[in-house]
Every structure is written in C-alpha cells, then in structure tokens.
Motif scaffolding. Structure first.
Motif, PDB file in Angstrom:
ATOM      1  N   PRO A   1     -11.496  -7.213  -5.340  1.00 40.49           N
ATOM      2  CA  PRO A   1     -11.229  -7.395  -3.821  1.00 40.49           C
ATOM      3  C   PRO A   1     -10.366  -5.989  -3.495  1.00 40.49           C
ATOM      4  N   LEU A   2     -10.676  -5.401  -2.045  1.00 40.12           N
ATOM      5  CA  LEU A   2      -9.928  -4.275  -1.725  1.00 40.12           C
ATOM      6  C   LEU A   2      -9.431  -4.473  -0.465  1.00 40.12           C
ATOM      7  N   GLU A   3      -8.144  -4.231  -0.424  1.00 43.52           N
ATOM      8  CA  GLU A   3      -7.563  -4.133   1.102  1.00 43.52           C
ATOM      9  C   GLU A   3      -7.113  -2.778   1.382  1.00 43.52           C
ATOM     10  N   VAL A   4      -7.361  -2.480   2.586  1.00 40.14           N
ATOM     11  CA  VAL A   4      -7.000  -1.028   3.249  1.00 40.14           C
ATOM     12  C   VAL A   4      -6.345  -1.245   4.453  1.00 40.14           C
ATOM     13  N   ARG A   5      -4.942  -0.666   4.382  1.00 42.70           N
ATOM     14  CA  ARG A   5      -4.041  -0.961   5.502  1.00 42.70           C
ATOM     15  C   ARG A   5      -3.736   0.470   5.928  1.00 42.70           C
ATOM     16  N   GLU A   6      -3.747   0.803   7.310  1.00 41.19           N
ATOM     17  CA  GLU A   6      -3.250   1.878   7.760  1.00 41.19           C
ATOM     18  C   GLU A   6      -1.926   1.777   8.216  1.00 41.19           C
ATOM     19  N   HIS A   7      -0.978   2.987   7.910  1.00 38.86           N
ATOM     20  CA  HIS A   7       0.345   2.938   8.086  1.00 38.86           C
ATOM     21  C   HIS A   7       0.607   4.149   9.096  1.00 38.86           C
ATOM     22  N   PRO A   8       1.566   3.619  10.222  1.00 38.52           N
ATOM     23  CA  PRO A   8       1.661   4.991  11.015  1.00 38.52           C
ATOM     24  C   PRO A   8       2.517   6.000  10.494  1.00 38.52           C
ATOM     25  N   THR A   9       3.170   5.723   9.310  1.00 41.04           N
ATOM     26  CA  THR A   9       4.069   6.867   8.703  1.00 41.04           C
ATOM     27  C   THR A   9       3.628   7.486   7.539  1.00 41.04           C
ATOM     28  N   ALA A  10       2.549   6.853   7.148  1.00 38.92           N
ATOM     29  CA  ALA A  10       2.045   7.368   5.928  1.00 38.92           C
ATOM     30  C   ALA A  10       1.298   8.721   6.028  1.00 38.92           C
ATOM     31  N   ARG A  11       1.816   9.304   4.954  1.00 42.65           N
ATOM     32  CA  ARG A  11       1.398  10.966   4.922  1.00 42.65           C
ATOM     33  C   ARG A  11      -0.020  11.276   4.070  1.00 42.65           C
ATOM     34  N   ARG A  12      -0.018  10.302   3.178  1.00 39.61           N
ATOM     35  CA  ARG A  12      -1.226  10.428   2.080  1.00 39.61           C
ATOM     36  C   ARG A  12      -1.736   8.916   1.737  1.00 39.61           C
ATOM     37  N   ILE A  13      -2.680   9.034   1.048  1.00 35.44           N
ATOM     38  CA  ILE A  13      -3.308   7.523   0.369  1.00 35.44           C
ATOM     39  C   ILE A  13      -2.621   6.969  -0.727  1.00 35.44           C
ATOM     40  N   THR A  14      -2.158   6.072  -0.581  1.00 36.17           N
ATOM     41  CA  THR A  14      -1.435   5.553  -1.783  1.00 36.17           C
ATOM     42  C   THR A  14      -2.219   4.188  -2.275  1.00 36.17           C
ATOM     43  N   MET A  15      -2.163   4.056  -3.726  1.00 40.70           N
ATOM     44  CA  MET A  15      -2.983   2.931  -4.160  1.00 40.70           C
ATOM     45  C   MET A  15      -2.000   2.112  -5.162  1.00 40.70           C
ATOM     46  N   ARG A  16      -2.286   0.837  -4.836  1.00 42.77           N
ATOM     47  CA  ARG A  16      -1.696  -0.160  -5.866  1.00 42.77           C
ATOM     48  C   ARG A  16      -2.436  -1.359  -6.167  1.00 42.77           C
ATOM     49  N   MET A  17      -2.157  -1.908  -7.336  1.00 39.55           N
ATOM     50  CA  MET A  17      -3.112  -2.986  -7.746  1.00 39.55           C
ATOM     51  C   MET A  17      -2.292  -4.259  -6.957  1.00 39.55           C
ATOM     52  N   THR A  18      -2.872  -5.421  -6.655  1.00 43.28           N
ATOM     53  CA  THR A  18      -2.120  -6.559  -6.033  1.00 43.28           C
ATOM     54  C   THR A  18      -1.453  -7.158  -7.089  1.00 43.28           C
TER      55      THR A  18
ATOM     56  N   TRP B   1      -8.442   4.569 -13.024  1.00 44.59           N
ATOM     57  CA  TRP B   1      -7.156   4.087 -12.851  1.00 44.59           C
ATOM     58  C   TRP B   1      -7.284   2.782 -12.623  1.00 44.59           C
ATOM     59  N   VAL B   2      -8.151   2.398 -11.654  1.00 41.09           N
ATOM     60  CA  VAL B   2      -8.039   0.837 -11.436  1.00 41.09           C
ATOM     61  C   VAL B   2      -8.330   0.331 -12.896  1.00 41.09           C
ATOM     62  N   GLU B   3      -9.693   0.580 -13.246  1.00 44.08           N
ATOM     63  CA  GLU B   3     -10.304   0.007 -14.617  1.00 44.08           C
ATOM     64  C   GLU B   3      -9.114  -0.416 -15.856  1.00 44.08           C
ATOM     65  N   GLU B   4      -8.156   0.689 -15.717  1.00 41.06           N
ATOM     66  CA  GLU B   4      -6.989   0.798 -16.880  1.00 41.06           C
ATOM     67  C   GLU B   4      -6.132  -0.344 -16.635  1.00 41.06           C
ATOM     68  N   ARG B   5      -5.954  -0.505 -15.221  1.00 41.36           N
ATOM     69  CA  ARG B   5      -4.893  -1.497 -14.846  1.00 41.36           C
ATOM     70  C   ARG B   5      -5.532  -3.010 -14.477  1.00 41.36           C
ATOM     71  N   LEU B   6      -6.640  -3.193 -14.322  1.00 43.29           N
ATOM     72  CA  LEU B   6      -7.374  -4.408 -13.791  1.00 43.29           C
ATOM     73  C   LEU B   6      -6.850  -5.520 -14.736  1.00 43.29           C
ATOM     74  N   GLY B   7      -6.350  -6.615 -14.080  1.00 42.60           N
ATOM     75  CA  GLY B   7      -5.783  -7.841 -14.891  1.00 42.60           C
ATOM     76  C   GLY B   7      -7.165  -8.583 -15.247  1.00 42.60           C
ATOM     77  N   PRO B   8      -6.527  -9.716 -16.057  1.00 49.77           N
ATOM     78  CA  PRO B   8      -7.695 -10.758 -16.468  1.00 49.77           C
ATOM     79  C   PRO B   8      -8.622 -11.114 -15.351  1.00 49.77           C
ATOM     80  N   ALA B   9      -9.899 -11.435 -15.587  1.00 42.52           N
ATOM     81  CA  ALA B   9     -10.732 -12.105 -14.361  1.00 42.52           C
ATOM     82  C   ALA B   9     -10.305 -13.272 -13.962  1.00 42.52           C
ATOM     83  N   PRO B  10     -10.187 -13.642 -12.528  1.00 42.18           N
ATOM     84  CA  PRO B  10      -9.922 -14.978 -11.795  1.00 42.18           C
ATOM     85  C   PRO B  10     -10.391 -15.939 -12.621  1.00 42.18           C
ATOM     86  N   GLN B  11      -9.635 -16.889 -12.795  1.00 42.08           N
ATOM     87  CA  GLN B  11     -10.273 -18.367 -13.425  1.00 42.08           C
ATOM     88  C   GLN B  11     -10.128 -19.421 -12.464  1.00 42.08           C
TER      89      GLN B  11
END
Length: 253
Positions: free
Chosen positions: A29-46, A75-85
């Motif tokens: 799943p991918l969530e994309v959120r616009e932020h009024p003060t963001a100056r660059r794209i940042t990525m985090r795992m949920t 980067w995502v593949e390295e941090r991807l948690g276990p598959a949902p059960q």
C-alpha cells in the motif's frame, strides 16, 4: 481553441498516483500526502513495515513522484516488514513466544484456549460462530489473555515499587507499545501477548518505572533494570521483531 471554449469544456483529470507498489512480488500500500510546508519528498514505512508513506510538496509533478518511487524501490524492499497475515481458520499466529493455531468450529458456543499438548507444540484457540466473525473472536480472546498477563506483571512490579497505577487500559496502537500518563494511568498494546513473556515483562517494567521517573534519564533506566534485570533482551526484541506483530490483520482493511 478559444479562451471561451477552454472555460466551458471539462478540464482533463490529472492522472492519479498509484495506491500500491509492486515490491519483491508483493503489493505494498502507498499513501501520498501533500504538505504545505514540505520542501522535498520524504518517504517512510508505515508502522509494521507493511506500507509506504510519501510526503510531497504541493504541486509536485506526477512524473517526479513516480521517478522518486522507482529510485527508492530498493530502500523499500530492505525495510519491508512481514507479509500481512489475515486471521482465519487454520491461521498460525505468534503467541507468548510460541504459536497459536486458530480452529474454527461453527457449532461451538464458547471460545476455548488449550495449552500446548507437549513442549514446543502449538496453543489451540477454538472459536465458533460464523466464519466472518472468526478474526474478531480471536482478537477478543487475545485481549483477554493480554489483560491477564499484563495485570499479573503489573502486580509483581507494584509490589517491588510500592506503587500502583490508577488504571490499566489496552489499545491497538502502532506507534508505541505502552505509555504512562502524568496521573499514573498505564496503557499497553494488547498485541504484546503475542511476544515472548520476557518481552512483556520488560514492557511492563518500563511503564511501571515511569510511575516514579517520568523521564528517560539515567535514574529511570537504573530503576527499569532493577525491576527487570533482563531488560536488554526485551528491548532488543521489540526493536527487531516487534513490527511483525502488526502484520497480523484482524480485518481485511
């Protein structure tokens, strides 16, 4: 085309960004959120490592976002948690350091938890009712067991400390495993019952120590270690394995 026609014709819809990524043959799943003060794209795992969250500046071009995602696929593949059960009949879930087998019997009226028949065997949780309610019944049973284990641990540490919390509540939080408020109310994630007992013991010792030390200074850690000499193992387990407990899904959402 005249300016008038441009004003009355429907505007072309901007292509939407994808709602999931294909990473290591898994749909993430991918969530994309616009932020009024963001100056660059940042990525985090949920929380739990099962999804990706992007924060982007306003009016970021779709192509720019897609290019960013492609460059950071590794980067995502390295941090991807276990598959949902998803919990259902036959599911094998982590429980108290072992495993719990879900057994659905439609004719059963009461939920029953059976201990392992032999060392190293699985716990068995027998649940009845409609199959659609199996996951909820399993969650309810785990919450009951979590409260039993947590209250027992709180009582042990309360005797050592000479202090007792005003209340204990259970939640299904993803950002933290426990908390202690200034008015001495404790809260825990009930999913901790799926972890080994030494992890639950550390978590309770941590929050109970806050009854005396509402900080994370040297005095706090000294008290925490006094209450739970094996705290390092519990703390390390939560850091490395804790996200896997959030991969167990009790609903399809």
């Amino acid at each position: 085309m005249s300016r008038f026609l441009k004003s009355i014709l429907p505007k072309a819809r901007k292509p939407a960004l994808p709602e999931e990524l294909l990473v290591a043959e898994r749909r993430v799943p991918l969530e994309v959120r616009e932020h009024p003060t963001a100056r660059r794209i940042t990525m985090r795992m949920t929380p739990g490592g099962g999804g990706v969250r992007l924060t982007i500046p306003r009016r970021t071009a779709r192509a720019t976002v897609l290019d960013f995602l492609e460059r950071h696929r590794g980067w995502v593949e390295e941090r991807l948690g276990p598959a949902p059960q998803l919990v259902c009949d036959g599911a094998r879930l982590p429980f108290r350091g072992g495993a719990l087998l879900v057994v659905h019997d439609p004719a059963r009226r009461l939920t029953r938890l059976d201990p392992p028949p032999q060392e190293g065997g699985d716990w068995r949780l027998h649940v009845g009712g409609e199959p659609a309610h199996t996951a909820r019944r399993v969650a309810d049973a785990l919450k009951r067991e979590a409260r039993r284990d947590l209250e027992a641990a709180v009582e042990r540490y309360a005797t050592q400390l000479g202090l007792r919390p005003r209340s204990i509540s259970l939640k299904d939080t993803t950002s933290r495993w426990g908390s202690c408020t200034a008015d001495q109310r404790l809260s825990f994630s009930w999913r901790i019952v799926m972890a080994p007992p030494f992890v639950l013991d550390y978590l309770v010792a941590h929050e109970m120590a806050h009854l005396r030390e509402m900080n994370h200074g040297p005095g706090f850690w000294s008290l925490c270690r006094e209450l739970c000499p094996g705290m390092d193992a519990g703390r390390a387990w939560l850091r490395t394995e804790g996200s896997g407990l959030h991969a167990v899904r009790f609903s399809a959402g």
